[in-house]
Write a protein that holds these residues in place. Sequence first.
Motif, PDB file in Angstrom:
ATOM      1  N   ASP A  33       0.835  -1.204   0.000  1.00 35.03           N
ATOM      2  CA  ASP A  33       0.000   0.000   0.000  1.00 35.03           C
ATOM      3  C   ASP A  33       0.867   1.250   0.000  1.00 35.03           C
ATOM      4  OD1 ASP A  33      -0.030   0.880   3.227  1.00 35.03           O
ATOM      5  OD2 ASP A  33       0.339  -1.246   2.805  1.00 35.03           O
ATOM      6  N   PHE A  34       0.240   2.381  -0.335  1.00 34.94           N
ATOM      7  CA  PHE A  34       0.968   3.651  -0.401  1.00 34.94           C
ATOM      8  C   PHE A  34       1.420   4.130   0.978  1.00 34.94           C
ATOM      9  CE2 PHE A  34      -1.411   4.314  -4.502  1.00 34.94           C
ATOM     10  CZ  PHE A  34      -0.279   4.280  -5.293  1.00 34.94           C
ATOM     11  N   GLU A  44      19.010  12.400  -2.133  1.00 33.31           N
ATOM     12  CA  GLU A  44      18.097  12.506  -3.274  1.00 33.31           C
ATOM     13  C   GLU A  44      17.734  11.090  -3.738  1.00 33.31           C
ATOM     14  OE1 GLU A  44      18.161  13.873  -7.965  1.00 33.31           O
ATOM     15  OE2 GLU A  44      19.569  14.807  -6.538  1.00 33.31           O
ATOM     16  N   LEU A  45      16.453  10.810  -3.857  1.00 34.07           N
ATOM     17  CA  LEU A  45      15.993   9.466  -4.168  1.00 34.07           C
ATOM     18  C   LEU A  45      15.583   9.361  -5.638  1.00 34.07           C
ATOM     19  CD1 LEU A  45      13.753   8.823  -1.021  1.00 34.07           C
ATOM     20  CD2 LEU A  45      16.147   8.189  -1.361  1.00 34.07           C
ATOM     21  N   ARG A  46      16.011   8.281  -6.274  1.00 33.55           N
ATOM     22  CA  ARG A  46      15.620   7.987  -7.652  1.00 33.55           C
ATOM     23  C   ARG A  46      15.102   6.551  -7.705  1.00 33.55           C
ATOM     24  NH1 ARG A  46      20.458  10.807 -11.310  1.00 33.55           N
ATOM     25  NH2 ARG A  46      20.291  12.889 -10.348  1.00 33.55           N
ATOM     26  N   PHE A  47      13.862   6.386  -8.131  1.00 33.36           N
ATOM     27  CA  PHE A  47      13.182   5.102  -8.032  1.00 33.36           C
ATOM     28  C   PHE A  47      13.110   4.392  -9.385  1.00 33.36           C
ATOM     29  CE2 PHE A  47      11.687   7.740  -4.590  1.00 33.36           C
ATOM     30  CZ  PHE A  47      11.570   6.872  -3.526  1.00 33.36           C
ATOM     31  N   ALA A  48      13.016   3.070  -9.310  1.00 27.55           N
ATOM     32  CA  ALA A  48      12.820   2.245 -10.508  1.00 27.55           C
ATOM     33  C   ALA A  48      12.086   0.979 -10.114  1.00 27.55           C
ATOM     34  CB  ALA A  48      14.155   1.891 -11.167  1.00 27.55           C
ATOM     35  N   TYR A  49      11.108   0.600 -10.916  1.00 25.38           N
ATOM     36  CA  TYR A  49      10.439  -0.686 -10.708  1.00 25.38           C
ATOM     37  C   TYR A  49       9.948  -1.225 -12.036  1.00 25.38           C
ATOM     38  CZ  TYR A  49       5.799   1.635 -10.863  1.00 25.38           C
ATOM     39  OH  TYR A  49       4.676   2.344 -11.235  1.00 25.38           O
ATOM     40  N   GLU A  50       9.709  -2.534 -12.078  1.00 21.83           N
ATOM     41  CA  GLU A  50       9.324  -3.192 -13.319  1.00 21.83           C
ATOM     42  C   GLU A  50       7.860  -2.930 -13.659  1.00 21.83           C
ATOM     43  OE1 GLU A  50      10.209  -7.316 -13.772  1.00 21.83           O
ATOM     44  OE2 GLU A  50      12.078  -7.177 -12.636  1.00 21.83           O
ATOM     45  N   ILE A  74       2.017   3.753  -8.630  1.00 22.68           N
ATOM     46  CA  ILE A  74       3.197   4.115  -7.843  1.00 22.68           C
ATOM     47  C   ILE A  74       3.992   5.201  -8.560  1.00 22.68           C
ATOM     48  CG2 ILE A  74       5.418   3.276  -6.993  1.00 22.68           C
ATOM     49  CD1 ILE A  74       4.086   0.618  -6.402  1.00 22.68           C
ATOM     50  N   TYR A  75       4.167   5.046  -9.874  1.00 21.29           N
ATOM     51  CA  TYR A  75       4.894   6.043 -10.662  1.00 21.29           C
ATOM     52  C   TYR A  75       4.237   7.418 -10.534  1.00 21.29           C
ATOM     53  CZ  TYR A  75       6.418   8.617 -14.811  1.00 21.29           C
ATOM     54  OH  TYR A  75       6.881   9.589 -15.667  1.00 21.29           O
ATOM     55  N   ARG A  76       2.929   7.456 -10.695  1.00 23.29           N
ATOM     56  CA  ARG A  76       2.221   8.741 -10.649  1.00 23.29           C
ATOM     57  C   ARG A  76       2.261   9.347  -9.252  1.00 23.29           C
ATOM     58  NH1 ARG A  76      -2.325   6.187 -14.493  1.00 23.29           N
ATOM     59  NH2 ARG A  76      -1.439   6.830 -16.505  1.00 23.29           N
ATOM     60  N   SER A  77       2.193   8.511  -8.234  1.00 28.18           N
ATOM     61  CA  SER A  77       2.265   9.018  -6.863  1.00 28.18           C
ATOM     62  C   SER A  77       3.637   9.615  -6.572  1.00 28.18           C
ATOM     63  CB  SER A  77       1.961   7.883  -5.880  1.00 28.18           C
ATOM     64  OG  SER A  77       2.116   8.316  -4.550  1.00 28.18           O
ATOM     65  N   LEU A  78       4.695   8.942  -7.024  1.00 20.04           N
ATOM     66  CA  LEU A  78       6.052   9.425  -6.758  1.00 20.04           C
ATOM     67  C   LEU A  78       6.381  10.686  -7.559  1.00 20.04           C
ATOM     68  CD1 LEU A  78       7.992   6.034  -6.632  1.00 20.04           C
ATOM     69  CD2 LEU A  78       7.342   7.480  -4.709  1.00 20.04           C
ATOM     70  N   CYS A 105      11.404   8.928 -11.090  1.00 17.14           N
ATOM     71  CA  CYS A 105      10.973   7.530 -11.096  1.00 17.14           C
ATOM     72  C   CYS A 105      10.841   7.042 -12.535  1.00 17.14           C
ATOM     73  CB  CYS A 105       9.635   7.363 -10.367  1.00 17.14           C
ATOM     74  SG  CYS A 105       9.010   5.670 -10.321  1.00 17.14           S
ATOM     75  N   ILE A 106      11.258   5.802 -12.774  1.00 15.35           N
ATOM     76  CA  ILE A 106      11.072   5.188 -14.083  1.00 15.35           C
ATOM     77  C   ILE A 106      10.435   3.818 -13.895  1.00 15.35           C
ATOM     78  CG2 ILE A 106      13.021   6.385 -15.153  1.00 15.35           C
ATOM     79  CD1 ILE A 106      14.599   3.752 -14.936  1.00 15.35           C
TER      80      ILE A 106
END
Length: 372
Positions: A39-40, A56-62, A70-74, A81-82
């Motif tokens: 959950d968020f 500084e945070l940079r996110f990635a998920y499949e 999740i992408y839109r929230s981040l 985020c990618i």
Amino acid sequence: MKKNITFVGLDVHKDSIDVALADAGRDGDIRFYGTIGGDFVSLHKVIRKLQSKGVELRFAYEAGPCGYDIYRSLTKQGFDCIIVAPSKIPRKSGDRIKNDRRDALNLARLHRSGDLTAVYVPTTEDEAMRDLTRAREDTVKALRISRQVLLAFLLRHGHRYSGRSYWTKAHKNWIADIKMPHRAQQIALQEYVHAVQEQLERADRLTRQIQELLPHWSQAPLATALQALRGVSLIVAVTTVAELGDLTRFESAKQLMAYLGLVPSEHSSGGTTRRGGITKTGNGHVRRALTEAAHTYCHPARESRILLARLEGLPPEVRQIAWKAQVRLCGRFRALLARGKNKKTVITATAREISAFMWAIAHAMSPTRVQQ
């Protein structure tokens, strides 16, 4: 003062997210953070803890069944985020162990090295239209299966239609006149007929909804312009734009062809060149739609009344591209058949070129993008 960067790999599942961290730099530390809820609330709690360290945070998920939430929230919160294409994640040939922990660590490490390929994320509006076109596509598939089941039932009981075409008015009347020897079989027949009718009505309802919602869509001008091409009906045009978004994001027509998996596969080495069937990578929904559209180019080039109605109000440049496509593809279709090429191969080659003309029309509809 420049902030330290931490690359965050997320292995996302329905009920859990595995989190891994990779510090910037070639020799930066890579560590598994832990498993949290899907959950968020759980995700944002972890983000707040990581942010408190001043990084500084940079996110990635499949990309997967959990979609783009999740992408839109981040990204809404300002994070980088990618979403990664699973088929293009580098994997070691000798690695025989796969689990969620390793997947998260691998994502964090590859994101740091820049070896991940991001997928295109549609806008919420484009995704909504895509869901509608996919719902219709699923309904058409269910309709085809329902028809096959009905015909198989009739054949099993010795009923063979002698007419020229199936699912015409004459064929439906033939089915309606069939009387089964047992009432249980008659009920089964009627249920199969009702299933076909229900799927047909559902497909019609979804088609009408697409027609009604199209004028209110931001991509409506492009979807309308694409219908100038022969064989590119409302459904094909809307499916293409909803699935791909802005076609001008592709640098060339060849890049679009490759994205759709319509280019030949190749395995060459040294002086040997070997090419096989198409790669079938990328978006299969658009590839199927274009393949259906390609069948119409087996006839001579002409602008029918239906096509003329679709051409009304379109820019002259778009009409010129559409006519150029007709002249080229209709002639090429027949020339390839005359050379002895397999018809399926010719249809695939035609579908590939249709995508190129679509790319040209998209650029014609946005000249400012071309100048840039």
